[in-house]
Scaffold this active site. Structure first.
Site, short mmCIF file in Angstrom:
data_model
loop_
_atom_site.label_atom_id
_atom_site.label_comp_id
_atom_site.label_asym_id
_atom_site.label_seq_id
_atom_site.Cartn_x
_atom_site.Cartn_y
_atom_site.Cartn_z
N ALA A 60 0.62 -0.86 0.23
CA ALA A 60 0.54 -0.12 0.00
C ALA A 60 0.86 0.94 -0.04
O ALA A 60 1.58 1.31 0.68
CB ALA A 60 -0.84 0.22 1.30
N GLY A 101 0.16 -5.56 1.53
CA GLY A 101 -0.13 -5.44 0.03
C GLY A 101 -0.51 -6.25 -1.07
O GLY A 101 -0.49 -6.61 -1.92
N GLU A 104 -0.38 -9.89 -0.39
CA GLU A 104 -1.58 -9.92 -0.03
C GLU A 104 -2.66 -9.74 -2.38
O GLU A 104 -3.06 -10.67 -2.12
CB GLU A 104 -2.87 -8.84 0.44
CG GLU A 104 -2.15 -9.07 1.71
CD GLU A 104 -2.86 -7.75 2.18
OE1 GLU A 104 -2.20 -6.43 2.92
OE2 GLU A 104 -3.39 -8.66 3.39
N GLU A 124 3.06 -5.67 7.84
CA GLU A 124 1.57 -4.41 8.77
C GLU A 124 1.87 -3.98 9.96
O GLU A 124 1.75 -2.71 10.73
CB GLU A 124 0.25 -4.39 8.40
CG GLU A 124 0.24 -4.64 6.66
CD GLU A 124 0.52 -5.30 5.77
OE1 GLU A 124 1.66 -6.81 6.51
OE2 GLU A 124 0.44 -5.71 4.97
#
Ligand code: NAD
Length: 702
Positions: A60, A101, A104, A124
Site C-alpha cells: 500500500a 499489499g 496480498e 503491517e
C-alpha cells in the site's frame, strides 16, 4: 503505471510505479483497467502479473492512509476481489520486494511463480496494523499455521527459496532475468493442460490443528507484545481463518484492521515510519546534490567514542586510520575494540576470521601523516576547546583539500571549531551516541559555513553505517542533549518536591521510557552533566542549575563506573539498589531550601519530565535547530529510549493536545522560582495551542 502486452494466449501485465510499485489509487485504477482489457480479449487465455524496478510491489501507499484516496474505488480489497474473480487464470510473477499489499495481491492471484531471492513479507504489524486485504485469511491456506503466525506477527521477510515447499509458490526459478519467461511458460502450460483458476479462498486452512495451536500461542504473543495491540489482533484474525468460512474470516479481519487503524499506537508507528523518511531531506539543499566519494576514513582519539565509531566504520567495510596521542592510549583503544567484539564471537554472530578481516581494516598511528589520504576525518578527543583546536590545526595542515573534517563534540560550538581551519565549509558535526557501534542515531551538525555536499555526504555515510541521521543546527547540546538538560531539571525538581529516584524512574519506565532518568544518569556517568552544568552556570549566572548530582560527584560517586551514584551497585553488578547517601543529600538540599517533602503523583512526574522535553523542543524548532518536529521525535526515539508506540515527545504532545500541555506548563512555571522562565510555555507552543494546531501541522523549523 501499468503495461499490458499480449503474447499469443498470454497477457502480461507489468506494474511500473517506481521505485516499489506501491499500490496507490492510480496504480490500482490502471491495474483494474488492464485486467478488464485482458479479460475481454477473447484470444487471451491466461494472465501474468509481474513487477518492475525493485520488484513486484512494496504494498500500500502509506501516504494514502487516513485519506479519501485509500477508500476511493477501486480500493485494495475490491481490486483483489476482481483479480481473484477473474475467470481466466492469473499468475503472479514475484521478484525483489513482495510485501504487504503486494504479497496480498499475489495471494489473490491464482498461481505464483517466484525468483529464488524474492523477499516475501506481511510487515503491517510494524506499523501497528495487520494485513487488511485478506493476508490473514489467505496465507494460512497456503502455509502451515506456525509459519503464517510467524510471518504475520514478526513482519519479517522470507526468501522465496525458503517457501519453495509450500503451496504459496507453484514454481521457484533461479534468478530474476528468467522470471518473466518462466511465468509466461507456466501460464502456457496451464492453458495447454486445461487447468483453470484456483482460488486460495476455496482451499482449507493448511494445518488441521490450527485453532488449538493459536489458542496455545495466545498468552506468549500477548505478553511479548506489551503495549502494542497489533500482534494479538493478528492472532485473532488467524483464529477466524481457522474457525470460520472465508467470508466471515474476511469480515473479522476487516473489523480488527479498522480498530488497529484507529489506535494511537498505530498512529504513532506510522508517524515514525514517515518521520524516518522525512529526516533524510535537508532544507535548502537541492536534491540533485551528490555526496563526495568516501573510501577511507580517519578517526582521531581511540577512547569510548573513537573506538565505537571505528567499529561502526569497519563493520561497514570502511578502512580506518586511527590516531591517538600516545602509545598506551592507542593500545588501550585497540584492546577495547577487540574485547567489544568478544560478545559477537561468543554468540556466533561473528567468526574469528571475519573479525580479523575487520580489525585488519584499522591502521593505527601516532602520526598525522597517514591521514593525508583519507576522505573524511572524525575527531573524538576530549571535550575541551583547546584540545579540539590543536587537533583541527593539525588536520587542516595535513589532510588533503576536499576531504571532510568532522567533530563528534557533544555540545561545543561547531562554528568555533570550524574557524580553527581555513576550510570551514568542509567542517561538519557528526554527533554519534554511545555505544557508537550500536546506537542508531546520528546528529549531523550543520555549521554556519558547512557546504551542501558535505551535509549530503554525512547523510550518505549514516546510511552506509545503517544509522538514522537528523540534521541539527549549532547550539549547546544540539537537539538531543539540549532537551535532556531540561528533562533532567524536571526530574531533579521532583526530587526536591518529595519524590525518590526510584519513584521517578519507575513512573517514567511505566510511561514507556527504556530507562528512567536516574538509572540513565548512573549509566552515562554523573560527571558528564556536572562538567556541562558548571560551564552553563558560569555562562548564565542568572540560572539555577544546581543539582544534587553535583554533591554526589564531589563525593566521588559518578554512577555505575564508581559503584554508586543515585543508586548503589554491588561489585560487578548493574542492578540498582537504594543509595542512602544519595537520599541523605536529597533530604539535605530540600531542608536547605526550606522545602517539606510532599506526595508527588505519577501524573506530575510524567508532566514535568515529558513536557520539559516538549517545551524545549518547541524552542529548538523556533530557533531553527531542528528542521521539523518529527526530526526531534526521531532523536528521542533512537537516542534516548522514548517508546516508539508513543511516537516521540512532539507527537505525544500533539496527541495529548497542545492546550493541555500549555496549561500544565503554566502551573509548573508559577511555582518554579528562578527557573520560571524555563517552564514558561515556549512562544511557538503557545501559538500552535492558541490556533488549535499541532506540531505535526505547524512544527517546521524556521
Ligand atoms: P574519552 O576520554 O573516552 O576519549 C578521548 C580520547 O581522545 C582519549 O583516548 C585520548 O587519549 C584521546 N586524545 C585526547 N587528546 C588527543 C589528541 N590531541 N590527539 C589524539 N588523541 C587525543 O572521551 P569520549 O567519551 O570518547 O569523548 C570524545 C568526544 O566525543 C568528546 O568530544 C565527547 O564530548 C564526545 N561524545 C561523547 C559521548 C559519550 O557518551 N561519551 C557521546 C557523544 C559524544
Amino acid at each position: 503505471m501499468v503495461g499490458l502486452e499480449i503474447d499469443g494466449a498470454i497477457a502480461v501485465i507489468t506494474l511500473a510505479n517506481p521505485p516499489v510499485n506501491s499500490l496507490g489509487l492510480e496504480l490500482r485504477r490502471a491495474l483494474l483497467l488492464a485486467l478488464e482489457r485482458a479479460e475481454d480479449e477473447a484470444a487471451v487465455r491466461a494472465l501474468v502479473v509481474i513487477g518492475s524496478g525493485k520488484g513486484f510491489s512494496g504494498g500500500a501507499d502509506i501516504r494514502e492512509f487516513g485519506t479519501a484516496k485509500a477508500l476511493t474505488q477501486p480500493n485494495l480489497l475490491s481490486l483483489l476481489k476482481a483479480v481473484e474473480d477473474c475467470p481466466k487464470p492469473v499468475v503472479a510473477a514475484l521478484s525483489g520486494v513482495c510485501m504487504g499489499g503486494g504479497l496480498e495481491l499475489a495471494l489473490a492471484c491464482h498461481y505464483r511463480v517466484a525468483a529464488a531471492d524474492a523477499q516475501l513479507a506481511l510487515p503491517e504489524v510494524k506499523l501497528g496494523l495487520l494485513p487488511g486485504a485478506g493476508g490473514t485469511q489467505r496465507l494460512p491456506r497456503l502455509v502451515a499455521i506456525e509459519r503464517a503466525l510467524e510471518m504475520i506477527v514478526s513482519g519479517n521477510p522470507q526468501r522465496a527459496a525458503e517457501l519453495r515447499e509450500t503451496l504459496l509458490l507453484d514454481a521457484v526459478v533461479g534468478s530474476e532475468p528468467e522470471l518473466r519467461s518462466a511465468a509466461v511458460q507456466f501460464a502456457r502450460t496451464l492453458v495447454a493442460e486445461g487447468r483453470g483458476v484456483r482460488r486460495v479462498r476455496d482451499l482449507p486452512v493448511c494445518s488441521g490443528n490450527a485453532e488449538a495451536y493459536l489458542q496455545g500461542a495466545r498468552a506468549t504473543i500477548t505478553a511479548a507484545a506489551g503495549p502494542y495491540p497489533a500482534p494479538p489482533a493478528c492472532l485473532e484474525a488467524l483464529l477466524a481463518a481457522a474457525r470460520e468460512p472465508f467470508d466471515a474470516g474476511m469480515k473479522r479481519e476487516r473489523a480488527l484492521f479498522v480498530t488497529l487503524m484507529a489506535s494511537p499506537e498505530s498512529a504513532a508507528l506510522r508517524h515514525v515510519f514517515q518521520a524516518e523518511r522525512a529526516a533524510a531531506r535537508i532544507g535548502g539543499v537541492p536534491e540533485s546534490t551528490q555526496p563526495r566519494p568516501l573510501s577511507r576514513v580517519g578517526v582521531v582519539g581511540a577512547g569510548t567514542m573513537g573506538g565505537g565509531i571505528t567499529m561502526a566504520l569497519i563493520n561497514a567495510g570502511l578502512p580506518v586510520v586511527l590516531l591517538e596521542r600516545n602509545r598506551e592510549a592507542l593500545e588501550r583503544g585497540l584492546d577495547t575494540i577487540r574485547r567489544n567484539y568478544q560478545g559477537a564471537l561468543r554468540k556466533g554472530t561473528l567468526t574469528e576470521p571475519a573479525l580479523e578481516q575487520r580489525l585488519a581494516l584499522i591502521t593505527p598511528t601516532l602520526d598525522y601523516a597517514p591521514l593525508q589520504a583519507v576522505d573524511l576525518v572524525i575527531e573524538a578527543v576530549f571535550e575541551e576547546l583547546p584540545v579540539k583546536r590543536e587537533v583541527f590545526l593539525q588536520l587542516d595542515a595535513v589532510v588533503r583539500p576536499g576531504a571532510i573534517l568532522a567533530s563528534n563534540t557533544s555540545a561545543l560550538d561547531l562554528n568555533k571549531i570550524a574557524a580553527f581551519t581555513k576550510r570551514p565549509q568542509e567542517v561538519v558535526g557528526l554527533h554519534f551516541f554511545s555505544p557508537a557501534n550500536v546506537m542508531r542515531l546520528l546528529e549531523v551538525v550543520r555549521g554556519a559555513a558547512t557546504s551542501d555536499d558535505v551535509l549530503v555526504s554525512a547523510m550518505a555515510l549514516a546510511k552506509r553505517l545503517k544509522k538514522i541521521a537528523v540534521i541539527a543546527g549549532v547550539c549547546d547540546g544540539f537537539i538531543g542533549n539540549r532537551m535532556v538538560l531540561g528533562y533532567g531539571q524536571g526530574a531533579h525538581d521532583l526530587l526536591l518536591a518529595g519524590a525518590s529516584p526510584q519513584q521517578i524512574d519507575q513512573a517514567l519506565e511505566r510511561f514507556g521510557m527504556a530507562m528512567g532518568p536516574f538509572r540513565m544518569n548512573d549509566l552515562a556517568g554523573l560527571d558528564v552533566g556536572h562538567v556541562w552544568r558548571k560551564r552553563l552556570q558560569a555562562e548564565s549566572p542568572q540560572r539555577d542549575l544546581f543539582n544534587v548530582a553535583d554533591l554526589l560527584v564531589a563525593a566521588g560517586h559518578y554512577g555505575q563506573k564508581t559503584g554508586a551514584g543515585w543508586y548503589r551497585y554491588a561489585p560487578g553488578s548493574r542492578v540498582p539498589l537504594p543509595n542512602p547517601e544519595a537520599d541523605a543529600y536529597i533530604a539535605r538540599c530540600r531542608a536547605e531550601r526550606g522545602l517539606v517533602a510532599r506526595e508527588v503523583s505519577e501524573q506530575e512526574i510524567i508532566e514535568r519530565c515529558i513536557y520539559a522535553l516538549v517545551n524545549e523542543g518547541a524552542r529548538i524548532l523556533a530557533d531553527g535547530i531542528a528542521q521539523r518536529s518529527s526530526d526531534i521525535d526521531i532523536v528521542y526515539l533512537n537516542g534516548y529510549g522514548f517508546p516508539a508506540w508513543r511516537g516521540g515527545p512532539m507527537f505525544y504532545a500533539d496527541q495529548v493536545g497542545l492546550q493541555a500541555v500549555v496549561r500544565a506548563l503554566k502551573r509548573i512555571s508559577a511555582s518554579a522560582g528562578r527557573e520560571a522562565p524555563f517552564w514558561e510555555p515556549a512562544p511557538l507552543l503557545r501559538q500552535l495551542a492558541d490556533a488549535g494546531r499541532t506540531f505535526g501541522q505547524g512544527g517546521t523549523g524556521s
